[in-house]
Design a protein around this motif. Structure first.
Motif, PDB file in Angstrom:
ATOM      1  N   PHE A 174      31.811  52.259  31.734  1.00 42.21           N
ATOM      2  CA  PHE A 174      31.748  51.275  33.430  1.00 42.21           C
ATOM      3  C   PHE A 174      32.211  51.214  34.398  1.00 42.21           C
ATOM      4  O   PHE A 174      31.797  51.043  35.636  1.00 42.21           O
ATOM      5  CB  PHE A 174      31.781  50.176  32.389  1.00 42.21           C
ATOM      6  N   GLY A 175      33.106  52.864  33.838  1.00 39.85           N
ATOM      7  CA  GLY A 175      33.698  52.747  35.370  1.00 39.85           C
ATOM      8  C   GLY A 175      35.167  52.023  35.342  1.00 39.85           C
ATOM      9  O   GLY A 175      34.866  52.111  36.801  1.00 39.85           O
ATOM     10  N   PHE A 176      35.037  51.098  34.748  1.00 38.94           N
ATOM     11  CA  PHE A 176      36.337  49.657  35.897  1.00 38.94           C
ATOM     12  C   PHE A 176      37.262  50.342  35.186  1.00 38.94           C
ATOM     13  O   PHE A 176      37.407  49.960  33.514  1.00 38.94           O
ATOM     14  CB  PHE A 176      35.559  48.405  35.524  1.00 38.94           C
ATOM     15  N   SER A 177      38.513  50.743  35.234  1.00 40.66           N
ATOM     16  CA  SER A 177      40.090  50.935  34.753  1.00 40.66           C
ATOM     17  C   SER A 177      40.095  49.022  34.365  1.00 40.66           C
ATOM     18  O   SER A 177      39.684  47.991  34.272  1.00 40.66           O
ATOM     19  CB  SER A 177      41.641  50.781  35.390  1.00 40.66           C
ATOM     20  N   LYS A 178      41.223  49.185  32.643  1.00 43.63           N
ATOM     21  CA  LYS A 178      41.276  47.624  32.259  1.00 43.63           C
ATOM     22  C   LYS A 178      41.588  47.778  33.390  1.00 43.63           C
ATOM     23  O   LYS A 178      42.061  46.319  32.782  1.00 43.63           O
ATOM     24  CB  LYS A 178      42.552  48.172  31.243  1.00 43.63           C
ATOM     25  N   THR A 179      42.641  47.643  33.946  1.00 44.86           N
ATOM     26  CA  THR A 179      43.321  46.298  34.804  1.00 44.86           C
ATOM     27  C   THR A 179      42.363  46.171  35.796  1.00 44.86           C
ATOM     28  O   THR A 179      42.635  44.850  35.812  1.00 44.86           O
ATOM     29  CB  THR A 179      44.565  47.927  36.283  1.00 44.86           C
ATOM     30  N   GLN A 180      41.464  46.289  35.967  1.00 43.59           N
ATOM     31  CA  GLN A 180      40.660  46.048  36.852  1.00 43.59           C
ATOM     32  C   GLN A 180      39.452  45.215  36.242  1.00 43.59           C
ATOM     33  O   GLN A 180      38.921  43.840  36.620  1.00 43.59           O
ATOM     34  CB  GLN A 180      39.573  46.985  37.591  1.00 43.59           C
ATOM     35  N   ALA A 181      40.143  45.785  34.959  1.00 46.81           N
ATOM     36  CA  ALA A 181      38.522  44.565  34.281  1.00 46.81           C
ATOM     37  C   ALA A 181      39.000  43.143  33.273  1.00 46.81           C
ATOM     38  O   ALA A 181      38.891  42.072  33.108  1.00 46.81           O
ATOM     39  CB  ALA A 181      38.076  44.959  32.712  1.00 46.81           C
ATOM     40  N   LEU A 182      40.612  43.058  33.160  1.00 49.73           N
ATOM     41  CA  LEU A 182      41.263  42.436  32.624  1.00 49.73           C
ATOM     42  C   LEU A 182      41.592  40.497  33.370  1.00 49.73           C
ATOM     43  O   LEU A 182      41.722  40.536  34.452  1.00 49.73           O
ATOM     44  CB  LEU A 182      43.075  42.427  31.938  1.00 49.73           C
ATOM     45  N   GLY A 183      41.154  40.072  32.768  1.00 52.58           N
ATOM     46  CA  GLY A 183      41.455  38.336  32.960  1.00 52.58           C
ATOM     47  C   GLY A 183      40.275  38.050  34.216  1.00 52.58           C
ATOM     48  O   GLY A 183      40.125  36.859  34.536  1.00 52.58           O
TER      49      GLY A 183
END
Length: 270
Positions: free
Chosen positions: A248-257
């Protein structure tokens, strides 16, 4: 310090006997608790000796009573120093138990005066009370329970019966009843203590297994080439593996929450 095999195995029920807990680990825990009570036990023993001597003081104490008290305080001081410097704590606890049993056993013949029945009754009550409440021996094996009580109660009973021939025949039965009651009570206490140790050990073992399983699952999720996304009951994303980042191109930090709406959008976008 104790009879490990039969004593420990008898204390475990059908559930705990199938566990991987070893008798040796249980024995180490017993030794640790016994050692932890050693200082307080020696202190209580010294206080009890001083009380016995004080009660006897007003009755023209004999030279034997002075010798008994001085020997008692000297032995306790020696055991205290041994406790500070020695690494063989288990041997120290057994020695302390046996030495104190000898002094308790001598207390009756030394302090009981045939002409002072009330004082003799008070001394007997003190000896019985302090031996029953003494914290050093409840976790010892049944063998040491019985030896300790016999070393104390047999000389005490003989001394009383010798000095007071008018005691009823029920007195030996009374002392035997106290002996049996204390022995049974402390055997039950020890078994309960061991069962609690086993239960705690099993709970710790099961918790560790759960943690290990969780770590393995986490490792598999991190290494799988499939995208893994986890969310909670509020639809907030709480899990996002490297494969999801690659897809998806999104990092874990960007996705969490974020909520699952974010996941729906990026899914449509992809």
């Amino acid at each position: 310090m104790t009879n490990r095999g039969s004593d420990l195995s008898k204390s475990m029920d059908a559930n705990t006997t199938s566990s991987s807990t070893s008798d040796q680990s249980i024995q180490l825990e017993l030794d640790r608790y016994i050692v932890a009570n050693l200082r307080s036990s020696l202190g209580i023993f010294a206080v009890a000796g001083i009380i016995l001597f004080t009660i006897n003081w007003s009755q023209n104490p004999s030279p034997q009573s002075y010798l008994w008290l001085l020997s008692l305080l000297s032995v306790i001081s020696g055991l205290w120093l041994w406790h500070i410097k020695s690494t063989r704590q288990s041997a120290l606890c057994v020695t302390s138990l046996l030495v104190c049993a000898v002094f308790w056993g001598l207390a009756g013949p030394v302090f009981i005066n045939p002409n002072q029945f009330e004082t003799a009754a008070m001394i007997t009550a003190i000896v019985v009370t302090f031996t029953a409440a003494w914290p050093l021996w409840p976790l010892q094996s049944p063998f040491y329970h019985q030896m300790f009580l016999l070393c104390v109660y047999v000389p005490l009973s003989i001394g009383l019966m010798h000095n007071y021939t008018g005691l009823t025949p029920g007195f030996p039965l009374l002392m035997a009843g106290i002996f049996l009651a204390l022995n049974l009570a402390y055997n039950a206490y020890r078994r309960t203590f061991i069962n609690n140790l086993v239960a705690n050990d099993l709970a710790t073992h099961q918790l560790q297994q759960t943690i290990n399983t969780s770590k393995k699952i986490t490792s598999l999720i991190e290494q799988t080439p499939l995208g893994f996304i986890e969310w909670n009951q509020n639809r907030e994303i709480v899990g996002w593996n490297p494969a999801a980042t690659a897809i998806f191109g999104f990092s874990k930090t960007q996705a969490l929450g974020r909520t699952t709406d974010f996941y729906s959008k990026i899914k449509k976008h992809s």
